[in-house]
Scaffold this motif. Structure first.
Motif, PDB file in Angstrom:
ATOM      1  N   CYS A   3      13.318   2.921   6.326  1.00 37.00           N
ATOM      2  CA  CYS A   3      12.643   3.975   5.573  1.00 37.00           C
ATOM      3  C   CYS A   3      11.349   4.396   6.265  1.00 37.00           C
ATOM      4  N   VAL A   4      10.901   5.598   5.895  1.00 43.67           N
ATOM      5  CA  VAL A   4       9.653   6.156   6.389  1.00 43.67           C
ATOM      6  C   VAL A   4       8.682   6.238   5.220  1.00 43.67           C
ATOM      7  N   VAL A   5       7.454   5.814   5.443  1.00 44.45           N
ATOM      8  CA  VAL A   5       6.438   5.866   4.391  1.00 44.45           C
ATOM      9  C   VAL A   5       5.962   7.307   4.252  1.00 44.45           C
ATOM     10  N   LYS A   6       6.116   7.873   3.066  1.00 43.21           N
ATOM     11  CA  LYS A   6       5.733   9.254   2.799  1.00 43.21           C
ATOM     12  C   LYS A   6       4.377   9.368   2.117  1.00 43.21           C
ATOM     13  N   VAL A  56       0.584  -0.770   5.577  1.00 44.32           N
ATOM     14  CA  VAL A  56       1.376   0.268   6.236  1.00 44.32           C
ATOM     15  C   VAL A  56       0.611   1.587   6.197  1.00 44.32           C
ATOM     16  N   LYS A  57       0.987   2.483   7.103  1.00 40.88           N
ATOM     17  CA  LYS A  57       0.344   3.795   7.171  1.00 40.88           C
ATOM     18  C   LYS A  57       1.371   4.877   6.906  1.00 40.88           C
ATOM     19  N   LYS A  58       0.895   6.050   6.580  1.00 46.38           N
ATOM     20  CA  LYS A  58       1.781   7.186   6.338  1.00 46.38           C
ATOM     21  C   LYS A  58       2.515   7.525   7.637  1.00 46.38           C
ATOM     22  N   GLY A  59       3.826   7.735   7.531  1.00 46.28           N
ATOM     23  CA  GLY A  59       4.646   8.064   8.691  1.00 46.28           C
ATOM     24  C   GLY A  59       5.214   6.861   9.426  1.00 46.28           C
ATOM     25  N   GLU A  60       4.863   5.652   9.014  1.00 46.62           N
ATOM     26  CA  GLU A  60       5.349   4.443   9.668  1.00 46.62           C
ATOM     27  C   GLU A  60       6.795   4.157   9.258  1.00 46.62           C
ATOM     28  N   VAL A  61       7.594   3.704  10.208  1.00 50.50           N
ATOM     29  CA  VAL A  61       8.994   3.355   9.945  1.00 50.50           C
ATOM     30  C   VAL A  61       9.057   1.872   9.612  1.00 50.50           C
ATOM     31  N   CYS A  62       9.671   1.539   8.481  1.00 50.39           N
ATOM     32  CA  CYS A  62       9.741   0.157   7.990  1.00 50.39           C
ATOM     33  C   CYS A  62      11.160  -0.166   7.544  1.00 50.39           C
ATOM     34  N   HIS A  63      11.421  -1.441   7.356  1.00 50.91           N
ATOM     35  CA  HIS A  63      12.662  -1.892   6.739  1.00 50.91           C
ATOM     36  C   HIS A  63      12.363  -2.255   5.297  1.00 50.91           C
ATOM     37  N   GLY A 115       0.802  -1.209   0.000  1.00 52.78           N
ATOM     38  CA  GLY A 115       0.000   0.000   0.000  1.00 52.78           C
ATOM     39  C   GLY A 115       0.836   1.260   0.000  1.00 52.78           C
ATOM     40  N   ALA A 116       2.122   1.157   0.261  1.00 56.14           N
ATOM     41  CA  ALA A 116       2.999   2.320   0.222  1.00 56.14           C
ATOM     42  C   ALA A 116       3.352   2.644  -1.223  1.00 56.14           C
ATOM     43  N   GLN A 117       3.420   3.934  -1.548  1.00 53.55           N
ATOM     44  CA  GLN A 117       3.816   4.344  -2.891  1.00 53.55           C
ATOM     45  C   GLN A 117       5.201   4.959  -2.894  1.00 53.55           C
ATOM     46  N   VAL A 118       5.476   5.855  -1.942  1.00 54.67           N
ATOM     47  CA  VAL A 118       6.760   6.543  -1.865  1.00 54.67           C
ATOM     48  C   VAL A 118       7.294   6.408  -0.454  1.00 54.67           C
ATOM     49  N   VAL A 119       8.571   6.036  -0.337  1.00 53.12           N
ATOM     50  CA  VAL A 119       9.240   5.950   0.961  1.00 53.12           C
ATOM     51  C   VAL A 119      10.522   6.784   0.919  1.00 53.12           C
ATOM     52  N   GLU A 120      10.986   7.186   2.099  1.00 54.40           N
ATOM     53  CA  GLU A 120      12.214   7.976   2.213  1.00 54.40           C
ATOM     54  C   GLU A 120      13.235   7.196   3.018  1.00 54.40           C
ATOM     55  N   CYS A 121      14.427   7.054   2.489  1.00 52.60           N
ATOM     56  CA  CYS A 121      15.506   6.329   3.166  1.00 52.60           C
ATOM     57  C   CYS A 121      16.025   7.174   4.315  1.00 52.60           C
ATOM     58  N   ILE A 122      16.085   6.591   5.524  1.00 57.02           N
ATOM     59  CA  ILE A 122      16.626   7.346   6.657  1.00 57.02           C
ATOM     60  C   ILE A 122      17.937   6.770   7.171  1.00 57.02           C
ATOM     61  N   THR A 123      18.212   5.505   6.912  1.00 55.90           N
ATOM     62  CA  THR A 123      19.509   4.948   7.276  1.00 55.90           C
ATOM     63  C   THR A 123      19.749   3.643   6.503  1.00 55.90           C
ATOM     64  N   VAL A 124      21.006   3.278   6.408  1.00 52.52           N
ATOM     65  CA  VAL A 124      21.394   2.033   5.745  1.00 52.52           C
ATOM     66  C   VAL A 124      21.803   1.046   6.838  1.00 52.52           C
ATOM     67  N   LEU A 125      21.281  -0.164   6.792  1.00 54.85           N
ATOM     68  CA  LEU A 125      21.597  -1.167   7.804  1.00 54.85           C
ATOM     69  C   LEU A 125      22.827  -1.974   7.412  1.00 54.85           C
ATOM     70  N   GLY A 126      23.652  -2.323   8.395  1.00 55.80           N
ATOM     71  CA  GLY A 126      24.781  -3.197   8.166  1.00 55.80           C
ATOM     72  C   GLY A 126      26.049  -2.525   7.698  1.00 55.80           C
ATOM     73  N   LYS A 127      26.045  -1.209   7.537  1.00 56.45           N
ATOM     74  CA  LYS A 127      27.245  -0.505   7.110  1.00 56.45           C
ATOM     75  C   LYS A 127      27.550   0.572   8.140  1.00 56.45           C
ATOM     76  N   LYS A 128      28.797   0.622   8.592  1.00 61.23           N
ATOM     77  CA  LYS A 128      29.131   1.534   9.672  1.00 61.23           C
ATOM     78  C   LYS A 128      29.525   2.924   9.193  1.00 61.23           C
ATOM     79  N   SER A 129      30.353   3.011   8.180  1.00 60.24           N
ATOM     80  CA  SER A 129      30.854   4.323   7.790  1.00 60.24           C
ATOM     81  C   SER A 129      30.309   4.811   6.455  1.00 60.24           C
ATOM     82  N   VAL A 130      29.634   3.952   5.717  1.00 62.50           N
ATOM     83  CA  VAL A 130      29.132   4.338   4.403  1.00 62.50           C
ATOM     84  C   VAL A 130      27.671   4.757   4.542  1.00 62.50           C
TER      85      VAL A 130
END
Length: 131
Positions: A41-44, A57-64, A15-30
Motif C-alpha cells: 500500500c501507499v500512504v495517502k 511513515v511519510k506521505k507517499g511511502e510504499v509499505c506492506h 502515523g498513517a491515517q489513510v492508505v491505498e492498496c496497490i497490489t495483493v501479495l501471495g496471489k497470482k491471478s486474484v
C-alpha cells in the motif's frame, strides 16, 4: 474484499491515517484481498506530527500491510458464520520480518477478525478484541 486502488483506514500507531492498496501479495491471478491477506500500500494521508510524537511513515511511502477488517465480511467459518465490519482497516508491517510497525492500535478501533490471529499472532496479541 479489497480491490486495487481501494482506500483503507490505518489503525495502528505508525502515523498513517489513510492508505491505498496497490497490489495483493501471495496471489497470482486474484486481484482482491480478504481478511488476513498481505497487501502493498501507499500512504495517502498522515497524522500531523507534534513535538512529542513523530510519525514512522511519510506521505507517499510504499509499505506492506495486513487486512484486519473488511466491509465485505470474512470468509465463511467452519460453523457457517461470516462477520461484517463497518469499515476497511489495515495495520502496517515490516517488509522483511512481518512484525507490526505500530506498537498499539487506536483506542476505538482495536477490533480485528479471528482469521488474522492464525497468521499474525503478535498482531492479535496487541488487540484485546477478536471477533
Amino acid at each position: 474484499m479489497i480491490n486495487l486502488k481501494a482506500l483503507l483506514r490505518c489503525v495502528d500507531s505508525t502515523g498513517a491515517q489513510v492508505v491505498e492498496c496497490i497490489t495483493v501479495l501471495g496471489k497470482k491471478s486474484v486481484h482482491h484481498a480478504k481478511v488476513g491477506d498481505k497487501i502493498v500500500c501507499v500512504v495517502k494521508q498522515v497524522k500531523p506530527s507534534t513535538s512529542n510524537s513523530t510519525n514512522l511513515v511519510k506521505k507517499g511511502e510504499v509499505c506492506h500491510g495486513v487486512i484486519l477488517r473488511t466491509k465485505y465480511g470474512t470468509p465463511p467459518r467452519k460453523n457457517g458464520m461470516t462477520v461484517k465490519f463497518s469499515d476497511n482497516a489495515v495495520a502496517l508491517i515490516n517488509k522483511n520480518t512481518g512484525e507490526p510497525l505500530g506498537q498499539k492500535y487506536d483506542q476505538n478501533s482495536n477490533l480485528i477478525a479471528k482469521e488474522v490471529e492464525k497468521y499474525f499472532p503478535k498482531m492479535a496479541a496487541v488487540s484485546d478484541k477478536k471477533i
